[in-house]
Design a protein around this motif. Structure first.
Motif, PDB file in Angstrom:
ATOM      1  N   SER A  14      93.055 -33.580  -6.417  1.00 34.40           N
ATOM      2  CA  SER A  14      92.344 -32.758  -5.441  1.00 34.40           C
ATOM      3  C   SER A  14      91.032 -32.217  -6.009  1.00 34.40           C
ATOM      4  CB  SER A  14      93.234 -31.606  -4.951  1.00 34.40           C
ATOM      5  OG  SER A  14      93.497 -30.669  -5.977  1.00 34.40           O
ATOM      6  N   LEU A  15      90.943 -32.131  -7.326  1.00 36.05           N
ATOM      7  CA  LEU A  15      89.669 -31.795  -7.969  1.00 36.05           C
ATOM      8  C   LEU A  15      88.702 -32.974  -7.903  1.00 36.05           C
ATOM      9  CD1 LEU A  15      90.641 -29.841 -11.225  1.00 36.05           C
ATOM     10  CD2 LEU A  15      89.105 -29.021  -9.432  1.00 36.05           C
ATOM     11  N   PHE A  16      89.237 -34.157  -8.124  1.00 34.97           N
ATOM     12  CA  PHE A  16      88.405 -35.357  -8.098  1.00 34.97           C
ATOM     13  C   PHE A  16      87.827 -35.617  -6.711  1.00 34.97           C
ATOM     14  CE2 PHE A  16      91.218 -37.430 -11.635  1.00 34.97           C
ATOM     15  CZ  PHE A  16      90.678 -36.554 -12.571  1.00 34.97           C
ATOM     16  N   PHE A  17      88.669 -35.426  -5.683  1.00 35.52           N
ATOM     17  CA  PHE A  17      88.281 -35.717  -4.301  1.00 35.52           C
ATOM     18  C   PHE A  17      88.497 -34.452  -3.476  1.00 35.52           C
ATOM     19  CE2 PHE A  17      90.142 -39.526  -6.230  1.00 35.52           C
ATOM     20  CZ  PHE A  17      89.051 -40.394  -6.179  1.00 35.52           C
ATOM     21  N   SER A  18      87.416 -33.787  -3.117  1.00 35.70           N
ATOM     22  CA  SER A  18      87.516 -32.472  -2.492  1.00 35.70           C
ATOM     23  C   SER A  18      88.140 -32.544  -1.104  1.00 35.70           C
ATOM     24  CB  SER A  18      86.124 -31.839  -2.392  1.00 35.70           C
ATOM     25  OG  SER A  18      85.262 -32.666  -1.627  1.00 35.70           O
ATOM     26  N   CYS A  19      88.634 -31.388  -0.638  1.00 37.40           N
ATOM     27  CA  CYS A  19      89.259 -31.289   0.681  1.00 37.40           C
ATOM     28  C   CYS A  19      88.266 -31.719   1.761  1.00 37.40           C
ATOM     29  CB  CYS A  19      89.706 -29.852   0.943  1.00 37.40           C
ATOM     30  SG  CYS A  19      90.920 -29.248  -0.240  1.00 37.40           S
ATOM     31  N   PRO A  20      88.733 -32.463   2.758  1.00 39.09           N
ATOM     32  CA  PRO A  20      90.121 -32.737   3.124  1.00 39.09           C
ATOM     33  C   PRO A  20      90.718 -34.006   2.524  1.00 39.09           C
ATOM     34  CG  PRO A  20      88.716 -33.451   4.911  1.00 39.09           C
ATOM     35  CD  PRO A  20      87.814 -32.865   3.858  1.00 39.09           C
ATOM     36  N   ASN A  21      90.228 -34.438   1.377  1.00 46.01           N
ATOM     37  CA  ASN A  21      90.867 -35.516   0.610  1.00 46.01           C
ATOM     38  C   ASN A  21      90.821 -36.895   1.281  1.00 46.01           C
ATOM     39  OD1 ASN A  21      93.429 -33.100   0.013  1.00 46.01           O
ATOM     40  ND2 ASN A  21      91.714 -33.506  -1.324  1.00 46.01           N
ATOM     41  N   ASN A  22      89.861 -37.125   2.175  1.00 50.87           N
ATOM     42  CA  ASN A  22      89.774 -38.427   2.854  1.00 50.87           C
ATOM     43  C   ASN A  22      89.714 -39.582   1.862  1.00 50.87           C
ATOM     44  OD1 ASN A  22      88.642 -36.234   4.526  1.00 50.87           O
ATOM     45  ND2 ASN A  22      88.431 -37.824   6.061  1.00 50.87           N
ATOM     46  N   TYR A  95      95.939 -38.030   9.215  1.00 56.03           N
ATOM     47  CA  TYR A  95      95.208 -39.105   8.552  1.00 56.03           C
ATOM     48  C   TYR A  95      94.890 -38.731   7.104  1.00 56.03           C
ATOM     49  CZ  TYR A  95      91.174 -41.946   7.227  1.00 56.03           C
ATOM     50  OH  TYR A  95      90.308 -42.755   6.552  1.00 56.03           O
ATOM     51  N   CYS A  96      94.566 -37.466   6.900  1.00 53.63           N
ATOM     52  CA  CYS A  96      94.275 -36.992   5.544  1.00 53.63           C
ATOM     53  C   CYS A  96      95.042 -35.692   5.280  1.00 53.63           C
ATOM     54  CB  CYS A  96      92.782 -36.792   5.325  1.00 53.63           C
ATOM     55  SG  CYS A  96      91.979 -35.777   6.586  1.00 53.63           S
ATOM     56  N   PRO A  97      96.331 -35.786   4.986  1.00 56.94           N
ATOM     57  CA  PRO A  97      97.133 -34.584   4.713  1.00 56.94           C
ATOM     58  C   PRO A  97      96.674 -33.898   3.437  1.00 56.94           C
ATOM     59  CG  PRO A  97      98.362 -36.562   4.166  1.00 56.94           C
ATOM     60  CD  PRO A  97      97.115 -37.021   4.855  1.00 56.94           C
ATOM     61  N   PRO A  98      96.894 -32.590   3.325  1.00 58.75           N
ATOM     62  CA  PRO A  98      96.542 -31.893   2.086  1.00 58.75           C
ATOM     63  C   PRO A  98      97.312 -32.475   0.901  1.00 58.75           C
ATOM     64  CG  PRO A  98      97.054 -30.334   3.831  1.00 58.75           C
ATOM     65  CD  PRO A  98      97.468 -31.673   4.331  1.00 58.75           C
ATOM     66  N   ALA A  99      96.618 -32.773  -0.169  1.00 56.76           N
ATOM     67  CA  ALA A  99      97.288 -33.280  -1.370  1.00 56.76           C
ATOM     68  C   ALA A  99      98.137 -32.182  -1.997  1.00 56.76           C
ATOM     69  CB  ALA A  99      96.261 -33.793  -2.370  1.00 56.76           C
ATOM     70  N   VAL A 100      97.637 -30.951  -1.917  1.00 58.96           N
ATOM     71  CA  VAL A 100      98.315 -29.794  -2.502  1.00 58.96           C
ATOM     72  C   VAL A 100      98.248 -28.636  -1.512  1.00 58.96           C
ATOM     73  CG1 VAL A 100      98.364 -28.131  -4.409  1.00 58.96           C
ATOM     74  CG2 VAL A 100      97.653 -30.495  -4.837  1.00 58.96           C
ATOM     75  N   LEU A 101      99.334 -27.904  -1.392  1.00 61.35           N
ATOM     76  CA  LEU A 101      99.337 -26.656  -0.645  1.00 61.35           C
ATOM     77  C   LEU A 101      99.691 -25.523  -1.596  1.00 61.35           C
ATOM     78  CD1 LEU A 101     101.236 -27.546   2.663  1.00 61.35           C
ATOM     79  CD2 LEU A 101      98.810 -26.992   2.445  1.00 61.35           C
ATOM     80  N   TYR A 102      98.885 -24.485  -1.583  1.00 57.47           N
ATOM     81  CA  TYR A 102      99.174 -23.278  -2.362  1.00 57.47           C
ATOM     82  C   TYR A 102      99.818 -22.287  -1.406  1.00 57.47           C
ATOM     83  CZ  TYR A 102      96.101 -25.567  -5.658  1.00 57.47           C
ATOM     84  OH  TYR A 102      95.547 -26.492  -6.512  1.00 57.47           O
ATOM     85  N   CYS A 103     100.992 -21.801  -1.764  1.00 57.18           N
ATOM     86  CA  CYS A 103     101.806 -21.042  -0.812  1.00 57.18           C
ATOM     87  C   CYS A 103     102.295 -19.721  -1.398  1.00 57.18           C
ATOM     88  CB  CYS A 103     103.039 -21.845  -0.402  1.00 57.18           C
ATOM     89  SG  CYS A 103     102.750 -23.572   0.000  1.00 57.18           S
ATOM     90  N   ARG A 104     102.373 -18.730  -0.518  1.00 57.84           N
ATOM     91  CA  ARG A 104     103.059 -17.478  -0.827  1.00 57.84           C
ATOM     92  C   ARG A 104     104.060 -17.196   0.279  1.00 57.84           C
ATOM     93  NH1 ARG A 104      98.186 -14.042  -3.096  1.00 57.84           N
ATOM     94  NH2 ARG A 104      98.714 -13.995  -5.299  1.00 57.84           N
ATOM     95  N   GLY A 105     105.254 -16.744  -0.092  1.00 58.73           N
ATOM     96  CA  GLY A 105     106.262 -16.416   0.902  1.00 58.73           C
ATOM     97  C   GLY A 105     107.366 -17.445   0.961  1.00 58.73           C
ATOM     98  N   ASP A 106     107.955 -17.581   2.122  1.00 58.57           N
ATOM     99  CA  ASP A 106     109.103 -18.466   2.343  1.00 58.57           C
ATOM    100  C   ASP A 106     108.614 -19.827   2.820  1.00 58.57           C
ATOM    101  OD1 ASP A 106     111.435 -19.729   3.005  1.00 58.57           O
ATOM    102  OD2 ASP A 106     112.033 -18.308   4.567  1.00 58.57           O
ATOM    103  N   ILE A 107     108.573 -20.810   1.925  1.00 53.58           N
ATOM    104  CA  ILE A 107     108.014 -22.105   2.295  1.00 53.58           C
ATOM    105  C   ILE A 107     108.898 -22.862   3.290  1.00 53.58           C
ATOM    106  CG2 ILE A 107     106.704 -22.352   0.160  1.00 53.58           C
ATOM    107  CD1 ILE A 107     108.853 -24.317  -0.800  1.00 53.58           C
ATOM    108  N   SER A 200      97.245 -22.383   1.831  1.00 57.64           N
ATOM    109  CA  SER A 200      95.889 -22.915   1.799  1.00 57.64           C
ATOM    110  C   SER A 200      95.887 -24.195   0.989  1.00 57.64           C
ATOM    111  CB  SER A 200      94.921 -21.906   1.169  1.00 57.64           C
ATOM    112  OG  SER A 200      93.620 -22.476   1.053  1.00 57.64           O
ATOM    113  N   GLU A 201      95.040 -25.136   1.368  1.00 58.34           N
ATOM    114  CA  GLU A 201      94.882 -26.330   0.541  1.00 58.34           C
ATOM    115  C   GLU A 201      93.796 -26.122  -0.514  1.00 58.34           C
ATOM    116  OE1 GLU A 201      93.280 -29.856   2.501  1.00 58.34           O
ATOM    117  OE2 GLU A 201      92.445 -28.584   4.081  1.00 58.34           O
TER     118      GLU A 201
END
Length: 289
Positions: A14-22, A95-107, A200-201
């Protein structure tokens, strides 16, 4: 060299290819796993990237990714990657799902059986705020998770109304979880995390930028079984979320305009003209999902 922590692999990608990761997903079609792609990229064996991309990748280091992991662990942020079993199935349809999700709470709230997005203007009328509260409260009481974007106005009313009903809600941010945006929304986010999740992605310290919110709108649309538009002008960002939802074949409900002569409601009028369902009764939503 193989990387044992899959979180690091996905964070680096996700660092290499910025959001939305197309570009990430375009290149991934040529690989059987993220780890295989990552290994080729860091060893300069990948033949599917441009010179500019290769140059950018050369400036990235695993130390950056490890720093993100360490910071998240310290601050109670859960890192959810595309490979994880808990990753929302609804997002995999993008088509381009988030590679990573940063989450707080009940996933687990990300995979609720029934979900509805409630979206609308930041500067909403009293009529719209009242409608948002009434419908969201009633929906949340039926055990349906409310999805929205934590913005001022309709979004925050939707989250607060769901919490008031002791229901579940999910807030999707267009910046990092550690950034105070909207300013002063910390208490609301904490309350959401007790009955749902904030995600957040973007990496936790990412500042808000106008283009990020359009990017995050696809997540709101994908997580939802149906979308309720409370108030939208002709050029409202709310319509961007609607477009994503239509691409995913989600049903769109629209609160009838309070004033058909006001520019504040033009977007709603257009949506109804184009086939969206005017929302008058709670049963319409319940029947739909």
């Amino acid at each position: 060299m193989a990387v044992s922590d899959k979180r690091l692999v996905w964070i680096m990608l996700s660092l290499f290819f910025s959001c939305p990761n197309n570009r990430l997903w375009e290149i991934m079609k040529n690989y059987s796993s993220a780890a295989e792609l990552y290994d080729d990229l860091i060893n300069r064996r990948c033949g599917f990237i441009t010179e500019k991309e290769a140059e950018h990748i050369g400036f990235c280091s695993e130390a950056q990714g490890l720093s993100v992991i360490k910071s998240c662990e310290k601050r109670g942020i859960y890192i959810l990657t595309y490979e994880d079993n808990a990753y929302p199935e609804r997002l995999r349809k993008l088509y381009c799902p988030p590679a990573v999700l940063y989450c707080r709470g009940d996933i687990s709230s990300l995979n609720c059986e029934r979900t509805v997005a409630v979206i609308g203007a930041r500067e909403a009328s009293e009529y719209s705020l009242k409608a948002a509260y009434a419908f969201t409260n009633a929906i949340a009481k039926r055990g349906i998770c409310i999805i929205s974007g934590l913005a001022n106005g309709i979004d925050q009313i939707a989250h607060k109304s769901a919490l008031k009903a002791d229901g579940m809600t999910c807030g999707v941010m267009g910046c990092g979880l550690e950034y105070d945006y909207p300013k002063g929304s910390g208490r609301l986010k904490e309350a959401i995390c007790r009955k749902g999740t904030v995600i957040s992605e973007y990496m936790p310290q990412t500042r808000p930028a106008p283009e990020n919110f359009k990017v995050r709108n696809r997540i709101i649309a994908a997580l939802s079984d149906a979308v309720i538009v409370i108030q939208a002008s002709e050029h409202s960002g709310t319509l961007n979320t609607v477009n994503h939802a239509l691409e995913l074949s989600k049903e769109i409900f629209v609160i009838p305009p309070h004033d058909i002569l006001s520019d504040d409601y033009t977007g709603q009028s257009v949506l109804i003209e184009e086939g969206a369902t005017p929302l008058y009764r709670l049963s319409q939503i319940l029947d739909s999902i």
